[in-house]
Design an enzyme around this catalytic site. Structure first.
Site, PDB file in Angstrom:
ATOM      1  N   GLY A   1       2.909  11.994   5.853  1.00  0.00           N
ATOM      2  CA  GLY A   1       2.405  10.706   5.388  1.00  0.00           C
ATOM      3  C   GLY A   1       1.053  10.843   4.740  1.00  0.00           C
TER       4      GLY A   1
ATOM      5  CG  ASP B   1      -7.510  -1.065   7.666  1.00  0.00           C
ATOM      6  OD1 ASP B   1      -7.151  -2.097   7.062  1.00  0.00           O
ATOM      7  OD2 ASP B   1      -7.277   0.082   7.245  1.00  0.00           O
TER       8      ASP B   1
END
Length: 669
Positions: free
Chosen positions: A17, A133
């Site tokens: 990723g 976040d």
């Protein structure tokens, strides 16, 4: 990075990723013999000392968190300017991927996932850590449905560095709180706002705000109210809608006071989908107050004295007014002239020229430089790096987005491609297929198309590859291989052997490409002697070439004891001499039959337990002759089988499982 070992213990296996801040790799910890996930910061952030120091502090703080819904941080390190954090390896998918796959989640799924996210946030807040976040990209769902929130350390460290960089907030801006969008003070309630946006996306299948740029989306967070979820889908229960609306209040003081309060309402929503238990706050405007006039004794005295002198001042004022008027006219003229001259001199400093930033990604460096400098901007190459998409010398990123207005003279920073990184293709021929992927990963390559072909080479051995060995190819190139399936197997239609004479049957077996297996003789009233009465495979079926074919052959009609006795009596009555001869012959026959009589024994054989079924074959070896006496497929759940064998003297029996010798046993009969 594939194959690199960090910290003398973490071996990088594959990339799994990546995002705007870092790339994520799967690695194996050699010390503890387990898989971990390693997040490596992108190079553009490794030169920012302030960010690196903050990143280290926050990652170490996040490492203190221990909760089943938070991805554990094991280690933080730096090696050869590679800054990395070692985390728990979670096998599954992100919440963003799950939403994309399903379109939107059910009420029950939303509540379950939201509850686990909230428990993670609540644990972090109690330890004085704010994520900043929260978004579906940072929420992992394991294969068994457990939620894992990640990036606590990196998100907090990144806030001050990346919040103003529009190229890095594209994924996060959809979930920003209004105070984050304004660059204001953020706290635990900022995470609650982002949690509300995540719940909104789960239950509706879309984010509340869309825009052409990150800035336009951020402004909507500040200025516009979200469309209530039930206006998008009437089937959404009222309880989850109210929880979301309270989480996403623009004013921080109107939101939930803590993640713990959110958790309580989520628990209530599980038992009462349309319950009216969410309490909203109201901000009452402060009432207007009439302030009393402030009196000052000194001011009053001054007013009294001014009244006394008012008459005398009027006389003097009349004389001076004419002079003041003349002076004012002259000064006004001078000031007006000065402003006009000053405007001409400084107008270039007061009004700066702006130009629209063009798209230069994908252009060659020389053309991009020419384009930027023709607009009066500064072209600055910040670095060069390998890239799989763009050829060498092509611009792969620009510091300002196309369409934005920038001031003339502003420096535009770019990264230029060094082209794909090349690696040498390893030699895969004669390697086992199961080892190929590991070899390719270590070389920075990927497995391509796999084709299986018959060959004289043993099964599962690589016989061809493309690209060829020792070629230089871009990193990540797929390598196609051809794998041997062993010699080609031919299948033959089984002929009908029943009814044939044994000799003809044998010739038919050999001519068709089969081999002769076990032949047994049995008495049979329907078939003449030496005629085949049974075959191990039915006629008309496709059988593999060289298969052994077993037969049962008629031994003729069995004579009954009464018939034998009658025959013997007739002989006796006919002639004494002949009777004596017959009795003598019968005695010798019985003696020979006794000597040739075989003894039967049972052999107990344990079956292997590493497979569901096994083919058992037993061969009798005596006087140099090897004879198949048993062949049958058994299910291994039987555990043991008992096989009857017969013989005389000493004989050896060889037992085979699926064609492999299991054991040889010598028996004395």
């Amino acid at each position: 990075m594939i194959g690199k070992i960090l910290g003398d213990r973490y071996e990088i296996i594959e990339r799994i990723g990546g995002g705007g801040m870092a790339l994520v790799y799967k690695a194996k910890c050699r010390l503890l013999n387990r898989y971990v996930a390693i997040k490596v910061l992108r190079t553009e952030f490794t030169n920012d000392d302030e960010f690196i120091n903050k990143f280290k502090r926050e990652s170490q703080a996040a490492a203190s968190l221990c909760h089943p819904n938070i991805v554990n941080i094991y280690d933080v390190g730096v090696e050869d300017n590679i800054h990395y954090i070692v985390m728990e390896y979670v096998k599954g998918k992100t919440l963003k991927q799950l939403i994309r796959e399903k379109g939107k989640l059910s009420y029950e799924e939303t509540l379950d996932i939201a509850t686990q996210i909230t428990e993670a946030i609540n644990h972090a807040h109690k330890n004085h850590i704010v994520h900043r976040d929260i978004k579906p990209h940072n929420i992992l769902i394991t294969d068994d449905g457990r939620v894992k929130v990640t990036d606590f350390g990196i998100a907090r460290a990144a806030t001050s560095t990346t919040v103003t960089n529009t190229s890095n907030v594209i994924g996060s801006v959809h979930y920003f709180s209004p105070e984050q969008a304004r660059g204001g003070y953020t706290d635990e309630k900022s995470d609650i706002y982002s949690l509300g946006i995540v719940m909104y996306e789960m239950i509706t299948g879309r984010v509340p705000y869309q825009g052409e740029s990150p800035i336009s989306i951020a402004l909507k967070h500040i200025q516009e109210d979200i469309i209530p979820p039930r206006e998008i889908d009437k089937s959404i229960p009222k309880s989850i809608e109210k929880i979301i609306l309270k989480c996403v209040e623009k004013n921080q003081s109107l939101r939930y006071e803590s993640a713990g309060e959110v958790l309580k309402d989520l628990q209530k929503a599980k038992s009462s989908s349309d319950g009216d238990f969410v309490e909203f706050k109201n901000l009452d405007d402060s009432p207007t107050r009439v302030m009393p006039a402030i009196k000052d004794e000194k001011i009053d005295k001054k007013k009294q004295s001014s009244r006394k002198n008012k008459k005398s001042e009027k006389k003097e004022k009349g004389k001076k007014s004419n002079y003041i008027t003349a002076i004012a006219i002259v000064l006004a003229f001078l000031i007006t002239s000065g402003l006009a001259v000053g405007f001409i001199v400084v107008k270039d400093y007061l009004f700066t020229e702006e130009v629209v930033m063009p798209q230069i990604v994908g252009m060659h460096e020389d053309k991009a430089r020419e384009k930027i400098e023709s607009l009066g901007l500064e072209f600055k190459v910040k670095g060069r790096r390998y890239d799989d998409t763009y050829k060498e010398g092509v611009v792969i990123s620009q510091s300002e987005e196309p369409g934005y207005k920038v001031v003339v003279g502003y420096p535009i920073e770019v990264y230029v491609s060094k082209g794909p990184k090349t690696v040498e293709v390893p030699n895969l021929t004669n390697k086992y297929y199961s080892d190929v992927e590991i070899v390719l990963n270590n070389a920075g390559l990927k497995m391509g198309e796999v084709v299986f072909e018959n060959s004289e080479i043993p099964t599962d051995i690589v016989i061809e590859q493309n690209p060829k060995p020792n070629q230089k190819v871009p990193e990540g190139t797929k390598v196609d291989i051809v794998v041997s399936e062993g010699p080609e197997i031919s299948y033959i239609i089984m002929p009908k052997l029943i009814g044939l004479d044994i000799e003809k049957a044998k010739k038919e077996i050999i001519s068709k490409g089969f081999s002769i297996g076990e032949i047994k003789y049995e008495y049979n009233d329907e078939f003449d002697k030496n005629v085949v009465v049974w075959q191990s495979y039915p006629a008309g079926t496709e059988i593999e070439e060289n298969t052994s074919i077993d037969l049962i052959v008629s031994n003729g009609t069995q004579i009954s004891n009464d018939e034998e006795d009658q025959n013997g009596q007739d002989n006796v009555n006919t002639d004494n001499d002949s009777t004596n001869t017959t009795e003598s012959e019968n005695g010798d026959k019985e003696k020979n039959e006794e000597e040739n009589k075989e003894t039967a024994l049972h052999i107990n054989i344990p079956l292997p337990q590493n497979k569901d079924e096994v083919e058992v074959k037993i061969y009798k070896i005596q006087d140099g002759i090897k004879e198949l006496i048993y062949s049958k497929v058994h299910e291994t759940k039987e555990e043991w089988i008992a096989v009857t064998v017969s013989g005389k003297g000493k004989a050896k029996f060889a037992i085979y499982f699926d064609g492999e010798l299991y054991k040889e046993k010598e028996i004395s009969f």
